[in-house]
Design an enzyme around this catalytic site. Structure first.
Site, PDB file in Angstrom:
ATOM      1  N   ASP A 229      -4.723  -2.945   4.885  1.00 26.03           N
ATOM      2  CA  ASP A 229      -5.243  -2.491   6.176  1.00 26.03           C
ATOM      3  C   ASP A 229      -6.772  -2.521   6.246  1.00 26.03           C
ATOM      4  O   ASP A 229      -7.340  -2.548   7.322  1.00 26.03           O
ATOM      5  CB  ASP A 229      -4.721  -1.081   6.519  1.00 26.03           C
ATOM      6  CG  ASP A 229      -4.969  -0.094   5.386  1.00 26.03           C
ATOM      7  OD1 ASP A 229      -5.750  -0.414   4.475  1.00 26.03           O
ATOM      8  OD2 ASP A 229      -4.371   0.994   5.416  1.00 26.03           O
TER       9      ASP A 229
ATOM     10  N   ASP B 201       0.862  -1.188   0.000  1.00 22.02           N
ATOM     11  CA  ASP B 201       0.000   0.000   0.000  1.00 22.02           C
ATOM     12  C   ASP B 201       0.896   1.235   0.000  1.00 22.02           C
ATOM     13  O   ASP B 201       2.066   1.152   0.367  1.00 22.02           O
ATOM     14  CB  ASP B 201      -0.834   0.044   1.289  1.00 22.02           C
ATOM     15  CG  ASP B 201      -2.083  -0.819   1.173  1.00 22.02           C
ATOM     16  OD1 ASP B 201      -2.433  -1.167   0.053  1.00 22.02           O
ATOM     17  OD2 ASP B 201      -2.679  -1.131   2.208  1.00 22.02           O
TER      18      ASP B 201
END
Length: 1086
Positions: free
Chosen positions: A802, A495
């Site tokens: 996440d 990410d």
């Protein structure tokens, strides 16, 4: 049972580009494709144990040659216990369903009678006007009529002395009172096994049991024939040595189990937000008390039983409790929330009504013991190695047993003074039995040395050590296997936000009223009408909160980093959060969705006007806008100005800013659904929007990320960025972090949008995936498709995530890495490792540790196999030629202790070095024992065997003992063989540290445990030889012979250095062996 397997002895490599020595070298794949195929008949050929079927795991257990199953398989998954736990879960769930079914039947009767049942009148529970039992019964039975009788959620909150908006005060005295009245949010856990249990399990080894029986028989016969003073030596020394092995083994295993318990405790300690005294505070799940007000967002775990205060599109996944994988929608008609469930969608707040053992989740957790065991690929492969070596060792031991017995009973065995040991008709039965027991003891001891039970356990030892150290490096390992698999990772899909960047967001640019605000916090540049709508949109369309302390301290803002940045910007502009929220009420919420990249809210103002506010990815929201508010607060058509706004977005994105647009539209009150059911299904209008503002949020690159990316690249690990951000923002950050080398690289397909990748066929995705470096505007499903495509192409993929929607990608990847700070509980549960500081540099540290695990196991295998080969050859040759063995039972048990427990401890706890990151990743099917290792093993084993056999057959002459008493001379010679053999192992332990480097001492002074174990081994050897003669079948030797023993051991150092100059073939030995084995098998089957 297949004894030749692809378990490490007979495993081909899957990679043609690995030229590194220790990790193993290989020829190009196409040169031996046939050898690279999986062997369907090999139970130890399990490339990945993540999500492996139970049948596969059961199959390799049954195939393993094991003499102590309880010890060997301790840290693997207990399949029987897992079945029992499943059965218990089903029982508790069935019990809950029965209660619920009975309750529904009862409620149906109540409705027919049109009467509400009376609930037990509230009675005082200390300071509260409701008792624990009443609360528990209401929540457990989902008794809605009882809730209404208590006055609904408001009435219940007042009985629990809690404020639905501000929560409890949260001072220490109040927390204690609540715990005393309603319990704490903990549940009794089943105690771990105590030290005595570990002693019992260590004792279960079949070889040790045979040795104990042999020792007892020898003890009885010895005392009977020689008296107590002299007769106990042989039997007593073996018994003591066996007990020592058992105690050392049990102590080592017990310490490991304590480490695993601590790590499990850390996994359970979830951090979450609660409202206390009007502010949002982060606390441990164990600190939740009845009366707490807890905000719930997508991906959160429901921390306790409770009642919904308010919610929007709130959907709960109750599968962990009910066993049914269906999503249950929660509203004011179905407000009961169960502990342990997950928030699948929407937002809401809950009032805690039950904690710990007073919840079904608590009952479930207290009744099942968590099994920390699991398979790891290395464990499976090492069991294959151990099985192969064990069968060889057992065959050798049986051969030695037969040879010694035949030699003894045919009169070919002599005493040290030359007398024949067995003479038919003259030797007593007692003497014959005593000698047979000694022969059996020697054969069994050879099995103890030859069957490397410690080999698979060495994996656990090094993993336990690595896990503890990784905690210090901000990585919490949830699955053991991920620790070692990370060493094979060939690509990391990361990410951007919070991992490559700091996640410290601030608004640095803003456009409102078709002009750039300079500075962005200057409210004088905003028309009051525009400011009013903007404040309403920011304050209501958020999951964050603004707390203004009464004492005039700094404003406290909570929420996601993006939310916090926008809220802080609005506060600086002059927004009064509480005032704005009080002036309008929320009708319906569409929570931010990572697929749609936006979130919306419908609010009703003081004059009953309805506004629908949207906030999200700038270019997506802009595409839905038909008007904008100009600097005079008037609506203007946007068509002619769209290029201006697009240019503004591109300009901000090129400066690596995250662009967020804020827009609204008016809506007629009459068109808003009236009943709750229709309102829940209402899809907020997202077209014909009026643009209010576009903000550019700066999230600086983490310091050290560029270096971490460079380390990965040098280590053969490709870093890919997968982000939901604008493609231009993604490109700018990728250039800043070093993921993209230059602008020239920033072309398709190196840099690609999620929607483009998504639209490709499966075959096209597989072809293009390898080339992708940056993916922008990606949805969680795009991330999953990328992972699948990369894995099909042969990559070992690590993925960071996440969000709740990242769970499928985390689950699919070889290693799922979730974020400890921003990660949701759903993401964490789907992951294998939690990165506690959300930092990419910590991900790189995990790669180092993963490689270290593999390298350390290889070091231990090299050390252990050298001892195995040398000890077996020496004893076999001596037994066959002279009818006696120079290395006695107690001596072999001591060598086994050095090799198995102390050796594993010394070599398995070597810290990772930079050298590990200068090589390519280890292939999935790379041979465990590389050609480099075979060379090192053979050089050392041949040297040890040659020296010790010279001592065995010509020792009296070499050591100039011909003129001494023959019996004493033979004892000195045998002591010298034993001493030199142990010295060789002590010095060879240094060689094992660096199988492919000349300097074996590099970093040794920093490894205090290694130095300590070497020192302890040396001191104990001196004590054994000098003071424990009767115990260890040794005699004192002169200092000259001590120097000679040390010199023989010392020679292994220059010999190892010389050996490393010998070139080895690139194709692993295992390929040739496997090819021959398969051809033989094919010929047999033909």
């Amino acid at each position: 049972m297949s004894t030749s397997s692809s378990n490490g002895l007979l495993l081909p490599s899957m990679s043609g580009r690995h030229e590194d020595m220790e990790a193993g070298s290989a020829k190009p794949e196409e040169e031996f494709n046939e050898e690279l195929e999986n062997d369907p008949d090999d139970p130890f050929d399990i490339a990945q144990t993540k999500n492996a079927p139970v049948e596969t795991l059961r199959r390799w257990r049954q195939a393993a040659f094991v003499l102590n199953a309880s010890r060997r398989f301790r840290y693997t998954l207990d399949l029987k216990k897992e079945e029992e736990n499943d059965h218990r879960r089903r029982m508790i769930r069935a019990h809950a369903q029965v209660i619920r079914a009975a309750l529904l039947f009862k409620l149906a009767g109540e409705r027919q009678l049109v009467l509400g049942t009376t609930v037990t009148s509230p009675t005082s529970a200390g300071d509260f006007t409701i008792e624990l039992e009443q609360l528990a019964a209401m929540t457990r039975d989902h008794n809605f009529s009882a809730l209404q009788q208590y006055g609904g959620v408001k009435g219940l909150a007042s009985k629990l002395k809690s404020n639905l908006e501000k929560g409890i005060n949260g001072d220490e005295m109040e927390i204690i009172n609540r715990r005393n009245a309603f319990g704490s949010n903990t549940y009794p856990q089943k105690k771990g096994r105590n030290f005595l249990r570990f002693l019992w399990e260590a004792w279960q080894d079949l070889t040790l049991i045979i040795l104990i029986i042999a020792a007892i028989a020898s003890l009885i016969l010895g005392i009977k024939t020689e008296g107590l003073k002299e007769g106990w030596h042989d039997g007593g020394s073996i018994a003591f040595a066996v007990l020592l092995v058992i105690v050392v083994t049990a102590t080592s295993d017990y310490r490991q189990s304590l480490q695993f318990q601590n790590l499990n405790e850390e996994k359970r300690n979830i951090q979450l937000e609660v409202m206390r005294g009007g502010r949002t505070v982060k606390i441990s799940i164990f600190d939740i008390v009845v009366g707490d007000v807890v905000p719930l967002r997508i991906g959160d775990q429901v921390p306790a039983d409770g009642i919904l205060i308010m919610g929007h599109s709130l959907a709960i996944d109750e599968s962990s409790m009910t066993g049914e994988s269906k999503i249950v929608h929660k509203d004011q008609k179905a407000p009961f929330l169960m502990s342990g469930c997950k928030v699948a969608d929407g937002v809401g707040t809950m009032l805690v009504t039950g904690v710990g053992i007073n919840t079904e989740w608590g009952l479930l957790m207290a009744s099942i013991s968590e099994d920390t065991g699991e398979e790891t690929p290395l464990q499976v492969r090492l069991n294959g190695v151990a099985t192969f070596i064990g069968i060889v060792g057992l065959t050798v031991a049986l051969s030695v047993l037969i040879v010694l017995l035949v030699r003894y009973f045919t009169g070919n065995t002599t005493f040290p003074d030359g007398r024949i040991q067995f003479v038919r008709g003259q030797t007593s039965l007692g003497d014959a039995v005593d000698e047979v027991i000694k022969i059996i003891t020697i054969a069994v001891t050879i099995v103890v040395v030859a069957v490397p039970e410690g080999l698979p356990l060495a994996v656990t030892l090094t993993l336990a050590y690595s896990m503890r150290k990784m905690m210090a490096d901000k990585a919490l390992v949830r699955r053991l296997s991920a620790c070692e698999t990370m060493g094979s990772a060939t690509t990391i899909c990361s990410d951007k936000t919070g991992t490559l960047t700091l996640n410290q967001m601030t608004v640095v640019e803003a456009y409102a009223g078709k002009k750039k605000m300079n500075p962005p916090e200057d409210s004088s540049q905003l028309h009051p009408a525009l400011a009013s709508l903007l404040y309403q949109g920011v304050a209501q369309n958020t999951t964050g909160n603004v707390f203004v302390p009464k004492d005039g301290g700094p404003v406290e803002i909570s929420g996601s980093p993006t939310e916090k940045a926008i809220l802080l910007w609005a506060v600086k502009l002059g927004m009064e959060f509480d005032v704005v929220r009080s002036e309008s009420s929320i009708i319906h919420v569409f929570p931010f969705n990572s697929e749609k990249k936006r979130g919306g809210v419908a609010v009703k103002g003081a004059k009953s006007e309805v506004h629908i506010h949207w906030k999200g990815a700038a270019e997506i929201v802009l595409a839905s806008c038909t008007h904008y508010l100009d600097s005079n607060g008037h609506q203007q058509p946007i068509e002619e100005e769209k290029e201006f706004f697009k240019a503004a977005i591109d300009s901000m994105a090129a400066s690596s800013l995250r662009c967020v647009a804020i827009a609204y539209r008016s809506f007629e009150m009459e068109r808003v659904p009236k009943d709750e059911e229709s309102l829940d299904k209402w899809v907020l209008p997202e077209e014909e929007l009026v643009l209010l503002a576009i903000v550019g949020i700066k999230d600086p690159c983490r310091p050290g990320v560029k270096d971490a990316v460079r380390v990965c690249t040098a280590a053969g690990v490709k870093v890919r960025m997968v982000t939901g951000d604008n493609i231009q923002t993604a490109k700018a950050i990728a250039l800043e972090c070093g993921i993209l080398g230059s602008d020239a690289e920033a072309t398709e397909p190196n840099i690609i949008e999620g929607r483009v990748f998504r639209a490709l066929s499966e075959r096209e995705r597989e072809q293009i995936a390898k080339r992708i470096t940056v993916m922008g505007r990606s949805s969680p499903n795009d991330k999953l498709l990328l992972v699948q495509a990369l894995r099909k192409g042969g990559d070992v993929v690590a993925v960071t995530g996440d969000g709740t929607n990242d769970a499928p990608a985390l689950h699919e990847a070889d290693i799922g890495l979730s974020m400890g700070i921003q990660g949701t509980e759903v993401a964490k549960e789907s992951s294998d490792i939690i990165i506690l500081d959300d930092n990419f540099a910590s991900v790189v540290k995990v790669v180092r540790w993963g490689r270290s695990v593999y390298a350390n196991i290889q070091k231990f295998i090299q050390f252990q196999l050298t001892v195995n080969v040398a000890a077996l050859v020496i004893n076999v040759v001596a037994a066959v030629s002279s009818g006696d063995v120079p290395l006695k039972a107690v001596q072999l048990l001591w060598v086994n202790l050095i090799m198995d427990t102390l050796g594993a401890l010394a070599l398995a706890t070597e810290p990772p070095t930079d050298h590990l990151m200068h090589r390519s990743p280890v292939g999935r099917r790379e041979p465990l024992i590389t050609n480099i290792m075979w060379r090192n093993i053979l050089v050392q084993a041949m040297y040890q065997v040659a020296v010790l056999l010279v001592f065995n057959f010509a020792g009296l002459t070499v050591l100039q003992l011909n003129h001494d008493n023959r019996e004493h001379a033979v004892e000195v010679k045998n002591t010298m063989i034993f001493n030199a053999f142990v010295m060789c192992q002590i010095f060879n332990e240094f060689n094992a540290r660096k199988p492919d480097e000349m300097n074996v001492f590099k970093g040794v002074t920093k490894n205090y445990l290694f130095i300590g174990i070497i020192a302890v081994t040396f001191i104990l050897q001196i004590i054994i030889v000098t003071f424990l003669g009767n115990f260890a079948s040794t005699v004192r030797i002169s200092w000259k012979l001590w120097l000679a023993s040390i010199g023989i051991g010392l020679l292994s150092w220059p010999l190892a250095a010389a050996g490393k100059l010998i070139p080895v073939p690139k194709t692993p030995v295992s390929v040739y062996v496997k090819k021959k084995f398969r051809r033989n098998r094919a010929a047999r089957n033909a």
